[in-house]
Design an enzyme around this catalytic site. Structure first.
Site, PDB file in Angstrom:
ATOM      1  N   LYS A 183      35.379  22.567   3.602  1.00  0.00           N
ATOM      2  CA  LYS A 183      34.732  23.865   3.386  1.00  0.00           C
ATOM      3  C   LYS A 183      33.243  23.763   3.703  1.00  0.00           C
ATOM      4  O   LYS A 183      32.487  23.103   2.990  1.00  0.00           O
ATOM      5  CB  LYS A 183      34.888  24.341   1.935  1.00  0.00           C
ATOM      6  CG  LYS A 183      34.440  25.793   1.798  1.00  0.00           C
ATOM      7  CD  LYS A 183      34.277  26.242   0.358  1.00  0.00           C
ATOM      8  CE  LYS A 183      32.897  26.019  -0.180  1.00  0.00           C
ATOM      9  NZ  LYS A 183      31.821  26.699   0.550  1.00  0.00           N
ATOM     10  N   GLY A 235      25.572  18.718  -2.245  1.00  0.00           N
ATOM     11  CA  GLY A 235      24.993  19.994  -2.641  1.00  0.00           C
ATOM     12  C   GLY A 235      24.070  19.806  -3.830  1.00  0.00           C
ATOM     13  O   GLY A 235      23.569  18.703  -4.069  1.00  0.00           O
ATOM     14  N   SER A 236      23.896  20.871  -4.581  1.00  0.00           N
ATOM     15  CA  SER A 236      22.922  20.830  -5.670  1.00  0.00           C
ATOM     16  C   SER A 236      23.473  20.057  -6.871  1.00  0.00           C
ATOM     17  O   SER A 236      24.688  19.947  -7.059  1.00  0.00           O
ATOM     18  CB  SER A 236      22.579  22.255  -6.095  1.00  0.00           C
ATOM     19  OG  SER A 236      23.754  22.906  -6.521  1.00  0.00           O
ATOM     20  N   THR A 237      22.567  19.567  -7.691  1.00  0.00           N
ATOM     21  CA  THR A 237      22.964  18.810  -8.878  1.00  0.00           C
ATOM     22  C   THR A 237      23.729  19.706  -9.850  1.00  0.00           C
ATOM     23  O   THR A 237      24.713  19.269 -10.462  1.00  0.00           O
ATOM     24  CB  THR A 237      21.716  18.176  -9.528  1.00  0.00           C
ATOM     25  OG1 THR A 237      21.168  17.257  -8.562  1.00  0.00           O
ATOM     26  CG2 THR A 237      22.047  17.416 -10.798  1.00  0.00           C
ATOM     27  N   GLU A 257      26.788  13.698  -3.536  1.00  0.00           N
ATOM     28  CA  GLU A 257      25.461  13.504  -2.925  1.00  0.00           C
ATOM     29  C   GLU A 257      24.651  14.716  -3.331  1.00  0.00           C
ATOM     30  O   GLU A 257      24.893  15.816  -2.821  1.00  0.00           O
ATOM     31  CB  GLU A 257      25.572  13.459  -1.394  1.00  0.00           C
ATOM     32  CG  GLU A 257      26.394  12.323  -0.849  1.00  0.00           C
ATOM     33  CD  GLU A 257      25.673  10.995  -0.902  1.00  0.00           C
ATOM     34  OE1 GLU A 257      24.499  10.948  -1.288  1.00  0.00           O
ATOM     35  OE2 GLU A 257      26.319   9.985  -0.558  1.00  0.00           O
ATOM     36  N   CYS A 291      17.513  16.949   1.418  1.00  0.00           N
ATOM     37  CA  CYS A 291      17.723  16.340   0.103  1.00  0.00           C
ATOM     38  C   CYS A 291      16.738  15.209  -0.147  1.00  0.00           C
ATOM     39  O   CYS A 291      16.293  15.014  -1.264  1.00  0.00           O
ATOM     40  CB  CYS A 291      19.153  15.838  -0.001  1.00  0.00           C
ATOM     41  SG  CYS A 291      19.636  14.849   1.408  1.00  0.00           S
ATOM     42  N   GLU A 391      13.479  20.201  -7.814  1.00  0.00           N
ATOM     43  CA  GLU A 391      13.667  20.236  -6.360  1.00  0.00           C
ATOM     44  C   GLU A 391      13.401  21.665  -5.869  1.00  0.00           C
ATOM     45  O   GLU A 391      14.051  22.606  -6.310  1.00  0.00           O
ATOM     46  CB  GLU A 391      15.101  19.829  -6.023  1.00  0.00           C
ATOM     47  CG  GLU A 391      15.340  19.780  -4.524  1.00  0.00           C
ATOM     48  CD  GLU A 391      16.780  19.422  -4.173  1.00  0.00           C
ATOM     49  OE1 GLU A 391      17.702  20.010  -4.763  1.00  0.00           O
ATOM     50  OE2 GLU A 391      16.955  18.556  -3.300  1.00  0.00           O
TER      51      GLU A 391
HETATM   52  P1  NAD Z   1      25.147  24.279  -3.442  1.00  0.00           P
HETATM   53  O1  NAD Z   1      25.424  23.244  -4.462  1.00  0.00           O
HETATM   54  O2  NAD Z   1      24.762  25.613  -3.880  1.00  0.00           O
HETATM   55  O3  NAD Z   1      26.404  24.481  -2.477  1.00  0.00           O
HETATM   56  C1  NAD Z   1      26.990  23.395  -1.794  1.00  0.00           C
HETATM   57  C2  NAD Z   1      28.427  23.732  -1.473  1.00  0.00           C
HETATM   58  O4  NAD Z   1      29.164  23.868  -2.679  1.00  0.00           O
HETATM   59  C3  NAD Z   1      28.633  25.037  -0.709  1.00  0.00           C
HETATM   60  O5  NAD Z   1      29.669  24.838   0.220  1.00  0.00           O
HETATM   61  C4  NAD Z   1      29.051  26.014  -1.802  1.00  0.00           C
HETATM   62  O6  NAD Z   1      29.846  27.080  -1.345  1.00  0.00           O
HETATM   63  C5  NAD Z   1      29.870  25.108  -2.705  1.00  0.00           C
HETATM   64  N1  NAD Z   1      29.946  25.533  -4.097  1.00  0.00           N
HETATM   65  C6  NAD Z   1      29.056  26.273  -4.809  1.00  0.00           C
HETATM   66  N2  NAD Z   1      29.462  26.398  -6.082  1.00  0.00           N
HETATM   67  C7  NAD Z   1      30.628  25.714  -6.193  1.00  0.00           C
HETATM   68  C8  NAD Z   1      31.521  25.436  -7.266  1.00  0.00           C
HETATM   69  N3  NAD Z   1      31.293  25.893  -8.485  1.00  0.00           N
HETATM   70  N4  NAD Z   1      32.601  24.667  -7.023  1.00  0.00           N
HETATM   71  C9  NAD Z   1      32.834  24.168  -5.794  1.00  0.00           C
HETATM   72  N5  NAD Z   1      32.039  24.394  -4.735  1.00  0.00           N
HETATM   73  C10 NAD Z   1      30.940  25.152  -4.936  1.00  0.00           C
HETATM   74  O7  NAD Z   1      24.050  23.581  -2.521  1.00  0.00           O
HETATM   75  P2  NAD Z   1      23.283  24.198  -1.277  1.00  0.00           P
HETATM   76  O8  NAD Z   1      22.312  25.175  -1.831  1.00  0.00           O
HETATM   77  O9  NAD Z   1      24.228  24.596  -0.204  1.00  0.00           O
HETATM   78  O10 NAD Z   1      22.524  22.895  -0.719  1.00  0.00           O
HETATM   79  C11 NAD Z   1      21.336  22.469  -1.217  1.00  0.00           C
HETATM   80  C12 NAD Z   1      21.501  21.307  -2.167  1.00  0.00           C
HETATM   81  O11 NAD Z   1      22.218  20.244  -1.539  1.00  0.00           O
HETATM   82  C13 NAD Z   1      20.173  20.706  -2.564  1.00  0.00           C
HETATM   83  O12 NAD Z   1      20.139  20.454  -3.948  1.00  0.00           O
HETATM   84  C14 NAD Z   1      20.116  19.404  -1.801  1.00  0.00           C
HETATM   85  O13 NAD Z   1      19.305  18.421  -2.335  1.00  0.00           O
HETATM   86  C15 NAD Z   1      21.538  18.999  -1.758  1.00  0.00           C
HETATM   87  N6  NAD Z   1      21.774  18.074  -0.647  1.00  0.00           N
HETATM   88  C16 NAD Z   1      21.984  16.742  -0.936  1.00  0.00           C
HETATM   89  C17 NAD Z   1      22.178  15.838   0.097  1.00  0.00           C
HETATM   90  C18 NAD Z   1      22.438  14.383  -0.187  1.00  0.00           C
HETATM   91  O14 NAD Z   1      22.897  13.692   0.704  1.00  0.00           O
HETATM   92  N7  NAD Z   1      22.162  13.908  -1.370  1.00  0.00           N
HETATM   93  C19 NAD Z   1      22.166  16.279   1.416  1.00  0.00           C
HETATM   94  C20 NAD Z   1      21.942  17.624   1.664  1.00  0.00           C
HETATM   95  C21 NAD Z   1      21.757  18.510   0.612  1.00  0.00           C
END
Ligand code: NAD
Length: 488
Positions: A183, A235-237, A257, A291, A391
């Site tokens: 996804k 994604g986000s923490t 991650e 990130c 962040e």
């Molecule tokens: P996000 O957590 O909002 O979304 C990430 C993904 O999760 C999207 O595909 C979203 O649709 C999905 N999602 C959202 N809520 C969900 C849930 N409850 N259950 C399952 N899936 C869900 O993050 P974002 O805003 O897309 O990305 C930014 C974040 O990603 C930042 O915090 C960044 O630091 C982090 N990030 C980390 C790395 C790493 O390698 N550590 C790399 C890139 C980004």
């Protein structure tokens, strides 16, 4: 505005069981550089996710099916073919990424896409090097381990490096023999959908790669699904924690991650001009939506004023412009929502008493409705301020002064995150000892942001767990089985 010439933008469909299928609900994906709609994409329902998991399960379990019969060497060649197709279509994929995400075409074309190819080729090569071991136990026993694919994996991707982060997960998943439900983020689904077409063209068997587009609800359906064995999430923490909770019921394997607030530490004995360049790249590359962005810049007091002056001079020259222009180095923020979040942090910085020394505003590019922000720098930041702790995920740098090694290590580590860090110094001993004391998954010395397919990447503390890239990723896509044969 420069217009796209390579990208073919179609209305999105889902890839399930080797077929492209429509869906009843759709949402729009926006070009953040213009605010205009690019196309409509399917919002996959729970039923769609069920169908995708069923297809993945079937492809995984069918022992006489194409996927399970394929040798590791053939799987490797298949991944290599996919890499070749990405390379052949690199201009189109780079344009699509830039249109969907707002990142400069320079980054999509010269960095993201070549690394996608590299990562896929790395795991194509690794497919034949995944093995268990024989272990000497008793004279009367033959004991060995098998490394088996973990099963059906759910890959959930963020919007900042859409295709690149998909490849970090897809490469090892396929190399290990898993099947996949992938996804992409709702903001940036287009390159992943194109990758799906290329996977079909490469000959990836039906059901091995399924792509479902959608937002959090689609993600939740993947996390809760009993037919999925493992979730690999970037994604986000906050969402990472939700995923851990959601995966607990079915005891799925999880790798996370997550976010970062990485300290970039400049000592007075560093090569100042290089350190300034590193600080600028560290925070403004990828619009700061990275990130591992070096969003907390610690500068030794002795060189603080000199360094700040150079930093501000460079930042002021780096104005945002059309992401499709090859000369652009600062693109558009991914969405209006993210732009508002970043502007909210800028307000918080001002309110808490930090000194705004560069940028801070939204700017118009080409008279359009795009989401562009100036490169922003705050001085006189205290480590307890919101802009030093949270962040921001945008082009905003917090600069903090320090006086000695122990103090800067204490400040650098006093943060919930632990994804990356950097140290700038000519003193080799200091560089290594500081690197050891920093709580971070990656430390760069006299550089910032370098990555390679062969080197593990991941976080300490709230930046998550598990490592992607390199050989270690294999551990997360396999189960280890012990076999005992009684020879007595
Ligand atoms: P996000 O957590 O909002 O979304 C990430 C993904 O999760 C999207 O595909 C979203 O649709 C999905 N999602 C959202 N809520 C969900 C849930 N409850 N259950 C399952 N899936 C869900 O993050 P974002 O805003 O897309 O990305 C930014 C974040 O990603 C930042 O915090 C960044 O630091 C982090 N990030 C980390 C790395 C790493 O390698 N550590 C790399 C890139 C980004």
């Amino acid at each position: 505005m420069i217009t796209a010439t390579k990208a073919r933008i179609e209305s999105g469909r889902l890839l399930i069981g080797g077929e492209w299928v429509g869906g009843s609900k759709k949402f729009e994906t926006i070009n953040p550089a213009t605010g205009e709609v690019l196309t409509e994409v399917v919002e996959a329902s729970k039923d769609d996710v069920d169908r995708a998991v069923e297809a993945a399960r079937r492809a995984f379990e069918d022992r006489s099916g194409t996927w399970r019969k394929m040798s590791a060497s053939e799987r490797g060649r298949l991944i290599w073919r996919l890499a070749d197709l990405v390379e052949k279509n690199v201009d189109e994929l780079a344009e699509l990424e830039t249109l969907d995400n707002g990142k400069p075409i320079f980054e999509s074309r010269q960095v993201d896409m070549p690394m996608v190819v590299d990562v896929l080729r790395y795991y194509a090569g690794l497919a034949t090097k995944i093995h268990g071991e024989t272990v000497n136990t008793f004279e009367t026993a033959f004991t060995y381990t098998l490394r088996e694919p973990v099963g059906v994996v759910g890959l959930i991707i963020p919007w900042n490096f859409p295709l690149l982060l998909a490849s970090w997960k897809l490469g090892p998943a396929l190399a290990c023999g898993c099947t996949v439900v992938l996804k992409p983020a709702e903001q940036t689904p287009l390159t992943t959908l194109r990758l799906g077409e290329l996977a079909v063209e490469a000959g990836v068997p039906a059901g091995v790669l399924n792509i479902v587009t959608g937002g959090p609800e689609t993600g939740k359906a993947i996390v809760a699904h009993p037919g999925i064995d493992k979730i690999a999430f970037t994604g986000s923490t906050a969402v990472g924690k939700e995923i851990m909770r959601g995966a607990a019921n079915t005891l799925k394997r999880v790798t996370l991650e997550l976010g970062g607030k990485s300290p970039n530490i400049i000592f007075a004995d560093s090569e100042i001009d290089n350190a300034v360049k590193g600080a600028i790249n560290g925070i403004f590359y990828g619009k700061g939506e990275v990130c591992n962005a070096g969003s907390r810049l610690f500068v030794e007091s002795k060189v603080h004023d000199e360094l700040l002056e150079k930093l501000v001079g460079r930042a002021k020259k780096m104005q945002p412009s059309d992401p499709l222009d090859p000369k652009t180095r600062l693109g558009a923020i991914v969405s209006q929502e993210q732009m508002r979040t970043v502007l909210g942090y800028i307000e918080a910085g001002k309110k808490e008493g930090a000194k705004l020394i560069a940028g801070g505003n939204r700017v118009s590019v080409g008279g359009g409705k795009g989401f562009f922000l100036e490169p922003t720098i705050f001085g006189a930041v205290n480590n307890d301020m919101t802009i030093a702790q949270e962040e921001i995920f945008g082009p905003v740098l917090s600069v903090l002064a320090f006086d000695d090694v122990d103090q800067v290590i204490e400040l650098a580590n006093r943060n919930a995150y632990g994804l990356a860090a950097a140290v700038w110094t000519r003193d080799v001993k200091k560089a290594h000892s500081v690197s050891r004391r920093l709580k971070a998954g990656t430390v760069w010395i006299n550089t910032y942001g370098l990555m390679d397919a062969s080197l593990p990447f991941g976080g300490y503390k709230s930046s998550g767990f598990g490592r992607e890239l390199g050989m270690h990723a294999i551990e997360h896509y396999t189960e280890l089985k012990t076999v005992w044969l009684n020879m007595g």
